[in-house]
Motif scaffolding. Structure first.
Motif, PDB file in Angstrom:
ATOM      1  N   GLY A 175       0.854  -1.361  -0.059  1.00 46.70           N
ATOM      2  CA  GLY A 175      -0.108  -0.228  -0.236  1.00 46.70           C
ATOM      3  C   GLY A 175       1.026   1.167  -0.102  1.00 46.70           C
ATOM      4  N   THR A 176       2.203   1.200   0.586  1.00 49.41           N
ATOM      5  CA  THR A 176       3.060   2.677   0.594  1.00 49.41           C
ATOM      6  C   THR A 176       3.817   2.482  -0.867  1.00 49.41           C
ATOM      7  OG1 THR A 176       3.396   2.181   2.911  1.00 49.41           O
ATOM      8  CG2 THR A 176       4.670   3.538   1.874  1.00 49.41           C
ATOM      9  N   ALA A 177       3.088   2.843  -1.679  1.00 49.93           N
ATOM     10  CA  ALA A 177       3.594   2.580  -3.113  1.00 49.93           C
ATOM     11  C   ALA A 177       4.444   4.139  -3.446  1.00 49.93           C
ATOM     12  CB  ALA A 177       2.221   2.845  -4.191  1.00 49.93           C
ATOM     13  N   ALA A 178       5.252   3.765  -4.412  1.00 53.13           N
ATOM     14  CA  ALA A 178       6.052   5.079  -5.004  1.00 53.13           C
ATOM     15  C   ALA A 178       5.340   6.080  -5.545  1.00 53.13           C
ATOM     16  CB  ALA A 178       7.180   4.523  -6.047  1.00 53.13           C
ATOM     17  N   PRO A 179       5.916   7.216  -5.699  1.00 57.01           N
ATOM     18  CA  PRO A 179       5.205   8.373  -6.240  1.00 57.01           C
ATOM     19  C   PRO A 179       4.638   7.925  -7.686  1.00 57.01           C
ATOM     20  CG  PRO A 179       6.589   9.309  -5.025  1.00 57.01           C
ATOM     21  CD  PRO A 179       6.836   7.880  -4.952  1.00 57.01           C
ATOM     22  N   ALA A 180       3.659   8.292  -8.271  1.00 58.25           N
ATOM     23  CA  ALA A 180       3.218   8.167  -9.598  1.00 58.25           C
ATOM     24  C   ALA A 180       4.101   9.011 -10.669  1.00 58.25           C
ATOM     25  CB  ALA A 180       1.810   8.676  -9.864  1.00 58.25           C
ATOM     26  N   ARG A 181       4.220   8.418 -11.758  1.00 56.72           N
ATOM     27  CA  ARG A 181       5.015   9.186 -12.804  1.00 56.72           C
ATOM     28  C   ARG A 181       4.629  10.471 -13.063  1.00 56.72           C
ATOM     29  NH1 ARG A 181       5.363   6.419 -18.391  1.00 56.72           N
ATOM     30  NH2 ARG A 181       3.080   7.112 -18.395  1.00 56.72           N
ATOM     31  N   GLY A 182       5.671  11.572 -12.989  1.00 55.60           N
ATOM     32  CA  GLY A 182       5.609  12.807 -13.120  1.00 55.60           C
ATOM     33  C   GLY A 182       5.560  13.549 -11.789  1.00 55.60           C
ATOM     34  N   GLU A 183       5.450  12.909 -10.800  1.00 54.73           N
ATOM     35  CA  GLU A 183       5.689  13.254  -9.424  1.00 54.73           C
ATOM     36  C   GLU A 183       6.896  13.190  -8.691  1.00 54.73           C
ATOM     37  OE1 GLU A 183       0.725  12.407  -8.287  1.00 54.73           O
ATOM     38  OE2 GLU A 183       2.306  11.692  -7.108  1.00 54.73           O
ATOM     39  N   GLN A 184       7.331  14.129  -7.487  1.00 54.73           N
ATOM     40  CA  GLN A 184       8.543  13.682  -7.126  1.00 54.73           C
ATOM     41  C   GLN A 184       8.310  14.133  -5.605  1.00 54.73           C
ATOM     42  OE1 GLN A 184      11.332  16.755  -8.412  1.00 54.73           O
ATOM     43  NE2 GLN A 184      12.968  16.228  -7.123  1.00 54.73           N
ATOM     44  N   ALA A 185       8.988  12.954  -4.975  1.00 56.02           N
ATOM     45  CA  ALA A 185       8.864  12.966  -3.612  1.00 56.02           C
ATOM     46  C   ALA A 185       9.557  14.052  -3.219  1.00 56.02           C
ATOM     47  CB  ALA A 185       9.577  11.644  -2.881  1.00 56.02           C
ATOM     48  N   PRO A 186       9.207  14.632  -1.937  1.00 53.16           N
ATOM     49  CA  PRO A 186       9.915  15.775  -1.445  1.00 53.16           C
ATOM     50  C   PRO A 186      11.246  15.349  -0.630  1.00 53.16           C
ATOM     51  CG  PRO A 186       7.923  15.331   0.274  1.00 53.16           C
ATOM     52  CD  PRO A 186       8.007  14.352  -1.308  1.00 53.16           C
ATOM     53  N   ALA A 187      11.980  16.419  -0.693  1.00 51.25           N
ATOM     54  CA  ALA A 187      13.620  16.127  -0.183  1.00 51.25           C
ATOM     55  C   ALA A 187      13.529  15.859   1.390  1.00 51.25           C
ATOM     56  CB  ALA A 187      14.537  17.085  -0.912  1.00 51.25           C
ATOM     57  N   GLY A 188      14.429  15.357   1.960  1.00 53.61           N
ATOM     58  CA  GLY A 188      14.571  15.620   3.649  1.00 53.61           C
ATOM     59  C   GLY A 188      13.402  14.672   3.871  1.00 53.61           C
ATOM     60  N   GLY A 189      12.718  13.831   3.221  1.00 58.79           N
ATOM     61  CA  GLY A 189      11.656  13.135   3.861  1.00 58.79           C
ATOM     62  C   GLY A 189      10.562  13.693   4.281  1.00 58.79           C
ATOM     63  N   GLY A 190      10.524  15.222   4.018  1.00 56.41           N
ATOM     64  CA  GLY A 190       9.486  15.837   4.517  1.00 56.41           C
ATOM     65  C   GLY A 190       8.032  15.713   3.362  1.00 56.41           C
ATOM     66  N   ALA A 191       7.007  16.128   4.098  1.00 58.32           N
ATOM     67  CA  ALA A 191       5.780  15.801   3.161  1.00 58.32           C
ATOM     68  C   ALA A 191       5.904  17.010   2.128  1.00 58.32           C
ATOM     69  CB  ALA A 191       4.320  16.167   4.098  1.00 58.32           C
ATOM     70  N   ALA A 192       5.269  16.756   0.834  1.00 61.18           N
ATOM     71  CA  ALA A 192       5.118  17.710  -0.017  1.00 61.18           C
ATOM     72  C   ALA A 192       3.982  19.031   0.234  1.00 61.18           C
ATOM     73  CB  ALA A 192       4.625  16.958  -1.426  1.00 61.18           C
ATOM     74  N   PRO A 193       4.500  20.132   0.015  1.00 64.52           N
ATOM     75  CA  PRO A 193       3.572  21.333   0.361  1.00 64.52           C
ATOM     76  C   PRO A 193       2.270  21.039  -0.505  1.00 64.52           C
ATOM     77  CG  PRO A 193       5.299  22.199  -1.111  1.00 64.52           C
ATOM     78  CD  PRO A 193       5.845  20.728  -0.907  1.00 64.52           C
ATOM     79  N   ALA A 194       1.321  21.371   0.209  1.00 61.14           N
ATOM     80  CA  ALA A 194       0.004  21.623  -0.371  1.00 61.14           C
ATOM     81  C   ALA A 194      -0.123  22.700  -1.246  1.00 61.14           C
ATOM     82  CB  ALA A 194      -0.816  21.729   0.573  1.00 61.14           C
ATOM     83  N   ALA A 195      -0.614  22.465  -2.542  1.00 64.16           N
ATOM     84  CA  ALA A 195      -0.883  23.629  -3.423  1.00 64.16           C
ATOM     85  C   ALA A 195      -1.424  24.825  -3.022  1.00 64.16           C
ATOM     86  CB  ALA A 195      -1.547  23.096  -4.957  1.00 64.16           C
ATOM     87  N   GLY A 196      -1.279  26.170  -3.047  1.00 61.55           N
ATOM     88  CA  GLY A 196      -1.854  27.348  -2.424  1.00 61.55           C
ATOM     89  C   GLY A 196      -1.683  27.400  -1.176  1.00 61.55           C
ATOM     90  N   ASP A 197      -0.682  26.990  -0.401  1.00 58.97           N
ATOM     91  CA  ASP A 197      -0.689  27.013   0.947  1.00 58.97           C
ATOM     92  C   ASP A 197       0.561  28.035   1.128  1.00 58.97           C
ATOM     93  OD1 ASP A 197      -0.527  24.711   4.055  1.00 58.97           O
ATOM     94  OD2 ASP A 197      -0.528  27.103   3.847  1.00 58.97           O
ATOM     95  N   PRO A 198       0.528  29.099   1.657  1.00 53.26           N
ATOM     96  CA  PRO A 198       1.604  30.158   1.548  1.00 53.26           C
ATOM     97  C   PRO A 198       2.546  29.598   2.835  1.00 53.26           C
ATOM     98  CG  PRO A 198      -0.374  31.398   1.480  1.00 53.26           C
ATOM     99  CD  PRO A 198      -0.812  30.142   1.722  1.00 53.26           C
ATOM    100  N   ALA A 199       2.151  29.161   4.076  1.00 48.45           N
ATOM    101  CA  ALA A 199       2.847  28.775   5.002  1.00 48.45           C
ATOM    102  C   ALA A 199       3.763  27.425   4.704  1.00 48.45           C
ATOM    103  CB  ALA A 199       2.027  28.306   6.172  1.00 48.45           C
ATOM    104  N   ALA A 200       3.303  26.623   3.784  1.00 47.05           N
ATOM    105  CA  ALA A 200       3.806  25.685   3.264  1.00 47.05           C
ATOM    106  C   ALA A 200       5.123  25.929   2.340  1.00 47.05           C
ATOM    107  CB  ALA A 200       3.095  24.470   2.879  1.00 47.05           C
ATOM    108  N   ALA A 201       4.746  27.017   1.546  1.00 44.47           N
ATOM    109  CA  ALA A 201       5.721  27.482   0.439  1.00 44.47           C
ATOM    110  C   ALA A 201       6.820  28.294   1.110  1.00 44.47           C
ATOM    111  CB  ALA A 201       5.113  28.249  -0.603  1.00 44.47           C
TER     112      ALA A 201
END
Length: 233
Positions: free
Chosen positions: A195-221
């Motif tokens: 169930g812990t599958a690799a990211p789909a083609r065209g997506e990139q896992a976030p560096a440093g093991g962190g979670a990818a920032p949500a789109a449109g979230d200034p704090a995450a950016a």
């Protein structure tokens, strides 16, 4: 993104008790046919008495008493074949073969020697222990009874040949039809890892093991810029 293919359905097991119904129906039909054929007259003839010749008729119960009794045995053997387990079924099938063959032999003897078959009614009509039978003619009912006995014997032989696999087939079919329980142990771990599958083609896992920032979230950016990452990637 393509959907995963559905798992293939398990192969359907062989039908349990294949041929059981036709064989048992043949045995019942043969026994009942022999019993029904024993009711009408089998032999008609004439015997000499003190008052002259008199007509004599012998039914199947009189001329072929053994055939009627063996037909009842064959019917009981068919019931035992349908209810018994492997060893009991084999013994009942042997009894069915023997009883059916006995029915056929008893009825055939009437066809071959109708004068002997009519001797008992002839003694009653003439009142003599050694009656003079003038005529004795067999009808078609002994042949019908013999046919029923042969059918019952053939059904018993079929149960002997094919009945050995009935119990095993029934057990395998029950096991295959039993619902599968929930996965346990290693199976559950394998499914969780899958169930812990690799990211789909065209997506990139976030560096440093962190979670990818949500789109449109200034704090995450802002946090991504602080870590030296490009939030637009």
């Amino acid at each position: 993104m393509s959907t995963p293919a559905a798992p293939a359905a398990p192969a359907r097991p062989a039908r349990a008790g294949r041929g059981r119904g036709p064989l048992l129906l043949a045995g019942v039909g043969g026994a009942l046919l022999a019993l029904a054929a024993g009711a009408p007259a089998w032999v008609d003839g004439a015997v000499q008495t003190a008052a002259g010749a008199r007509e004599v008729v012998a039914t199947g119960r009189q001329a072929g008493a053994a055939a009627t009794a063996l037909a009842l045995v064959a019917l009981a053997a068919v019931v035992a074949c349908s209810l018994g387990r492997r060893v009991a079924r084999a013994l009942a099938a042997l009894v069915l073969v023997a009883a059916g063959a006995g029915v056929a032999a008893s009825a055939a003897s009437v066809l071959l020697s109708p004068q002997a078959a009519i001797s008992a009614p002839a003694r009653q009509v003439s009142g003599r222990s050694d009656p003079q039978v003038l005529r004795a003619d067999a009808r078609a009912w002994p042949a019908v009874c013999a046919l029923g006995g042969a059918l019952a014997a053939a059904a018993g032989a079929g149960v002997l040949v094919r009945g050995r696999s009935w119990s095993a087939s029934s057990r395998h079919e029950r096991d295959a039809a039993a619902p599968a329980g929930p996965p346990t142990g290693a199976a559950a771990g394998a499914r969780a890892a899958a169930g812990t599958a690799a990211p789909a083609r065209g997506e990139q896992a976030p560096a440093g093991g962190g979670a990818a920032p949500a789109a449109g979230d200034p704090a995450a950016a802002w946090d991504s810029l602080t870590r030296g990452e490009d939030p637009t990637r």
